[in-house]
Design an enzyme around this catalytic site. Structure first.
Site, PDB file in Angstrom:
ATOM      1  CG  HIS A   1      -1.754   1.197   1.391  1.00 30.03           C
ATOM      2  ND1 HIS A   1      -3.048   1.273   0.930  1.00 30.03           N
ATOM      3  CD2 HIS A   1      -1.494   2.392   1.970  1.00 30.03           C
ATOM      4  CE1 HIS A   1      -3.546   2.464   1.224  1.00 30.03           C
ATOM      5  NE2 HIS A   1      -2.615   3.162   1.855  1.00 30.03           N
ATOM      6  CD  GLU A   2       1.940   3.539   3.597  1.00 29.04           C
ATOM      7  OE1 GLU A   2       2.177   4.632   3.049  1.00 29.04           O
ATOM      8  OE2 GLU A   2       0.903   3.333   4.272  1.00 29.04           O
TER       9      GLU A   2
ATOM     10  CG  HIS B   1       0.341   6.241  -0.473  1.00 32.75           C
ATOM     11  ND1 HIS B   1      -0.747   6.954  -0.948  1.00 32.75           N
ATOM     12  CD2 HIS B   1      -0.100   5.564   0.611  1.00 32.75           C
ATOM     13  CE1 HIS B   1      -1.791   6.728  -0.176  1.00 32.75           C
ATOM     14  NE2 HIS B   1      -1.430   5.867   0.774  1.00 32.75           N
TER      15      HIS B   1
END
Length: 169
Positions: A75-76, A79
């Site tokens: 998920h990071e 980003h």
């Protein structure tokens, strides 16, 4: 300018990341990108991506108590690959809707990265008739990842569940 990605655009971005790095392993991708992973007690937060301007270094902080740390790292990375040029603190203060959209995009990126279409297709003979929860357990991913992936691959999910339906029909 903020790029709003479609699901298809995110899938293509993930495929490009996998091709460039030769893997979908989040730890190897972080290593190649020189992104350090730090495990800490983050309280209610699952993880966060931090950029140190002085060293131009990215760090991923994850909550050490999480069951699916790989998803949080992915998920990071979402980003990082989709939003790293944004000042997210400014975005968060300006628009809750935009913040939710960016979070959703990062989660889609993570889902595509840790459970690829290729993985699903190769596992098809073994997961025929599995429920979404069983598929999640098979791949050791959160169940919402399989929910998303199966919703994106309608024909794939039909192939999985056709066996399940015929067994009960």
């Amino acid at each position: 300018m903020i790029t709003i990605y479609t699901s298809k655009g995110i899938k293509h971005k993930v495929q490009s990341v996998i091709k460039t790095h030769g893997t979908n392993n989040v730890y190897e991708i972080c290593d190649i990108q020189k992104i350090y992973i730090l495990k800490n007690d983050l309280g209610q937060a699952n993880g966060l991506l931090q950029h140190d301007k002085a060293t131009d270094q990215y760090l991923i902080h994850i909550n050490e108590n999480l069951q699916h740390q790989q998803f949080v790292i992915a998920h990071e990375l979402g980003h990082y690959f989709l939003h790293k040029r944004l000042n997210t603190f400014k975005v968060v203060n300006c628009s809750k809707v935009l913040k939710e959209k960016l979070e959703h995009q990062a989660s889609l990126f993570a889902s595509e990265l840790i459970l690829t279409d290729k993985m699903l297709n190769e596992a098809l003979p073994y997961i025929q008739g599995f429920s979404k929860e069983q598929i999640a357990a098979y791949f050791n991913v959160p169940s919402f990842v399989t929910d998303y992936k199966l919703s994106q691959i309608g024909s794939f999910s039909n192939r999985i569940y056709s066996h399940e339906i015929s067994a009960f029909g």
